[in-house]
Design a protein around this motif. Structure first.
Motif, mmCIF file in Angstrom:
data_model
loop_
_atom_site.group_PDB
_atom_site.id
_atom_site.type_symbol
_atom_site.label_atom_id
_atom_site.label_comp_id
_atom_site.label_asym_id
_atom_site.label_seq_id
_atom_site.Cartn_x
_atom_site.Cartn_y
_atom_site.Cartn_z
ATOM 1 N N GLY A 8 0.766 -1.267 -0.083
ATOM 2 C CA GLY A 8 -0.048 -0.005 -0.010
ATOM 3 C C GLY A 8 1.081 1.156 0.093
ATOM 4 N N GLU A 9 0.298 2.470 0.375
ATOM 5 C CA GLU A 9 0.968 3.610 0.424
ATOM 6 C C GLU A 9 1.979 3.560 1.557
ATOM 7 O OE1 GLU A 9 -1.715 6.812 0.689
ATOM 8 O OE2 GLU A 9 -2.892 6.150 -0.907
ATOM 9 N N VAL A 35 -3.553 -1.856 0.148
ATOM 10 C CA VAL A 35 -4.541 -1.563 -0.916
ATOM 11 C C VAL A 35 -5.883 -2.177 -0.772
ATOM 12 C CG1 VAL A 35 -2.470 -1.735 -2.199
ATOM 13 C CG2 VAL A 35 -3.465 -3.933 -1.722
ATOM 14 N N ARG A 36 -6.022 -3.128 0.255
ATOM 15 C CA ARG A 36 -7.574 -3.505 0.665
ATOM 16 C C ARG A 36 -8.092 -2.791 1.661
ATOM 17 N NH1 ARG A 36 -6.991 -9.892 0.250
ATOM 18 N NH2 ARG A 36 -5.592 -9.532 2.142
ATOM 19 N N ILE A 72 -8.930 -5.312 -4.731
ATOM 20 C CA ILE A 72 -7.478 -4.496 -4.451
ATOM 21 C C ILE A 72 -7.954 -3.095 -5.195
ATOM 22 C CG2 ILE A 72 -5.180 -4.086 -5.462
ATOM 23 C CD1 ILE A 72 -5.154 -7.091 -5.995
ATOM 24 N N LYS A 73 -7.727 -2.005 -4.502
ATOM 25 C CA LYS A 73 -8.265 -0.851 -5.114
ATOM 26 C C LYS A 73 -6.993 -0.166 -6.105
ATOM 27 C CE LYS A 73 -7.722 3.326 -2.882
ATOM 28 N NZ LYS A 73 -7.915 4.495 -1.869
ATOM 29 N N HIS A 118 -4.912 4.343 -8.995
ATOM 30 C CA HIS A 118 -4.487 4.326 -7.515
ATOM 31 C C HIS A 118 -3.120 3.477 -7.541
ATOM 32 C CE1 HIS A 118 -4.324 4.123 -3.007
ATOM 33 N NE2 HIS A 118 -4.119 2.888 -2.890
ATOM 34 N N PRO A 177 -0.583 2.451 -5.679
ATOM 35 C CA PRO A 177 -0.290 1.368 -4.915
ATOM 36 C C PRO A 177 -0.943 0.157 -5.199
ATOM 37 C CG PRO A 177 -0.316 3.377 -3.594
ATOM 38 C CD PRO A 177 -0.940 3.676 -4.947
ATOM 39 N N GLY A 178 -2.320 0.196 -5.434
ATOM 40 C CA GLY A 178 -2.841 -0.898 -5.847
ATOM 41 C C GLY A 178 -2.404 -1.628 -7.279
#
Length: 454
Positions: free
Chosen positions: A33-34, A40-41, A280-281, A290, A292-293
């Motif tokens: 993720g970030e 990411v979820r 996953i975004k 997005h 990171p996703g």
């Protein structure tokens, strides 16, 4: 690319294969993720579930859902490993696969689930001891249950209702509807006694794992019940049976041990306190990428197909087309892998624009076939509001089908939000329904402004 190589990577991208935690293809999305921000979820699902099980002093009752192919089973296997670890939790997890012991195409009932839990827990304890599983199960709880039922109702002594052995009762109930209904009717006539005996049995088993293995308690993880769906003829009967079990009869599903049940996504609009594991975004609510996703999804693909093979499939700079694939999937791992399999299977590589468009059209048509006219207005509302607003029975039934069929996908930032699968936006009837709703909303705003100025 030769046929042998294609077949190898095609099967490494099997979208229906749950991965073991140690599988090299497994990507731990909880840690992607970030930097310094959210995964990411949305959250670290493994840590969240672990804490919800281990922190309370009293046994927990938890409902959990997510779309099929979103990674729940792999997450549960990882969770079971952490729960079992003597250095971390020192518990005794029992992971149950509903597909093995429950008929998921017909209505369920409390007795089916409870008897399956006790059977699976007894079996897990016997296996931990290294004992003769079949012999021990024939002499355990199911034998006492079967003998009690035969004494209660002499019909069970008839040949057509006989079973090979008491230890096989759960499997016989799965495959023989007549026997299943008869067992349910007997138990219903003495339901309180059945529940009391089941609770006593689980309490006894809980003591056993402490005394025999030094474990601090049992944790039941009942997986794959989200696949409870039925057929076109009994779809709603099956869903309503799940609502009856987990909402109306929730008190009976709470056990003297920790228990986590998966449930169909459709129940998230009918029952509160269901955790919904999201996609996953790969983009935000405004359709902005997005990163990171996208990076997490790329890693999911890289773990299955190495860079040199990806270059054969997509060309020397494969990442733009791979990002297109990821965005068209909506961050849904199963569709991502499904499209990747289709790409591997095409005749000529690198992948052409026309072949890629054909694959997207294939996915879109799979969704188009399951979207009925009565769902159009509700889907347009989801596309516009990014929420699951339910207005009456028509909307509720549309939500049931569209959530279970992953036409609508779930995402999580600080709050949960929802969106249509990206390919669904291309379906003409959906486009028109969204346009009509937007016009309706605009007219409403103008009328409101007009009434406010008089």
């Amino acid at each position: 690319m030769d046929l042998k190589t294609k077949k190898k990577y095609y099967n490494l991208c099997d979208p229906y294969e749950p991965l073991m935690p140690e599988d090299q293809r497994n990507v731990d999305l909880d840690f992607l993720g970030e930097e310094g921000g959210r995964p990411v979820r949305g959250i670290n699902w493994g840590d969240m579930l672990l804490k919800e099980i281990t922190f309370p002093d009293r046994p927990i009752y938890k409902l959990f859902t997510g779309h099929r192919g979103s990674g729940k089973t792999t997450e549960f296997k990882k969770l079971a490993g952490r729960l079992y670890d003597p250095e971390e939790c020192n518990l005794f997890p029992v992971l149950i696969d509903a597909e093995e012991i429950i008929d998921l195409e017909n209505p369920i009932a409390v007795p089916d689930i409870i008897s399956s839990i006790i059977y699976s827990t007894e079996k897990a304890i016997i296996q931990e001891e290294g004992g003769n599983t079949e012999k021990a199960l024939d002499e355990g709880y199911l034998k006492r249950l079967w003998n009690w039922m035969k004494n209660t109702d002499i019909e069970l002594n008839k040949a057509e209702l006989a079973i090979p052995s008491a230890g096989k009762l759960v499997y016989e109930m799965k495959t023989r509807p007549t026997l299943r209904q008869h067992v349910r009717s007997i138990i219903v006539s003495n339901f309180s006694g059945f529940i009391k005996e089941a609770r006593n049995e689980l309490e006894s088993l809980n003591v056993n794992v402490l005394q025999k293995f030094g474990r601090d308690g049992i944790v039941i993880i009942f997986d794959s019940l989200e696949k409870l769906e039925g057929t076109s003829k009994n779809w709603y009967d099956v869903l309503e049976s799940a609502e009856l079990v987990f909402k109306v009869n929730a008190a009976y599903m709470r056990l003297p041990v920790h228990v986590l049940y998966t449930v169909p996504p459709a129940l998230s609009t009918r029952i509160t306190d269901i955790d919904f594991m999201p996609m996953i975004k790969v983009y935000d609510r405004n359709k902005n990428r997005h990163e990171p996703g996208l990076a997490a999804a790329r890693e999911l693909i890289r773990r299955r197909v190495p860079k040199d093979i990806l270059q054969e499939l997509f060309g020397l700079n494969p990442w733009n087309r791979i990002d297109d694939l990821i965005l068209w999937s909506g961050g849904y791992p199963r569709d991502m892998l499904h499209m990747l399999q289709k790409i591997i299977a095409v005749n000529d590589h690198p992948l052409s624009d026309s072949d890629f468009e054909h694959i997207i059209a294939y996915i879109r048509n799979q969704y188009r076939r399951i979207i009925t006219g009565d769902a159009l207005h509700w889907l347009a509302n989801v596309a516009t509001t990014k929420d699951l607003t339910i207005e009456g029975d028509v909307h509720l039934r549309a939500a049931d089908r569209m959530l279970n069929q992953h036409v609508v996908l779930s995402y999580l930032n600080n709050d949960s939000w929802y969106d249509l699968h990206p390919t669904v936006y291309q379906i003409p009837n959906i486009k028109k329904a969204i346009q009509d709703l937007e016009k309706e909303l605009q007219r409403g705003e103008k009328n409101h402004e007009g009434s406010g100025s008089t």
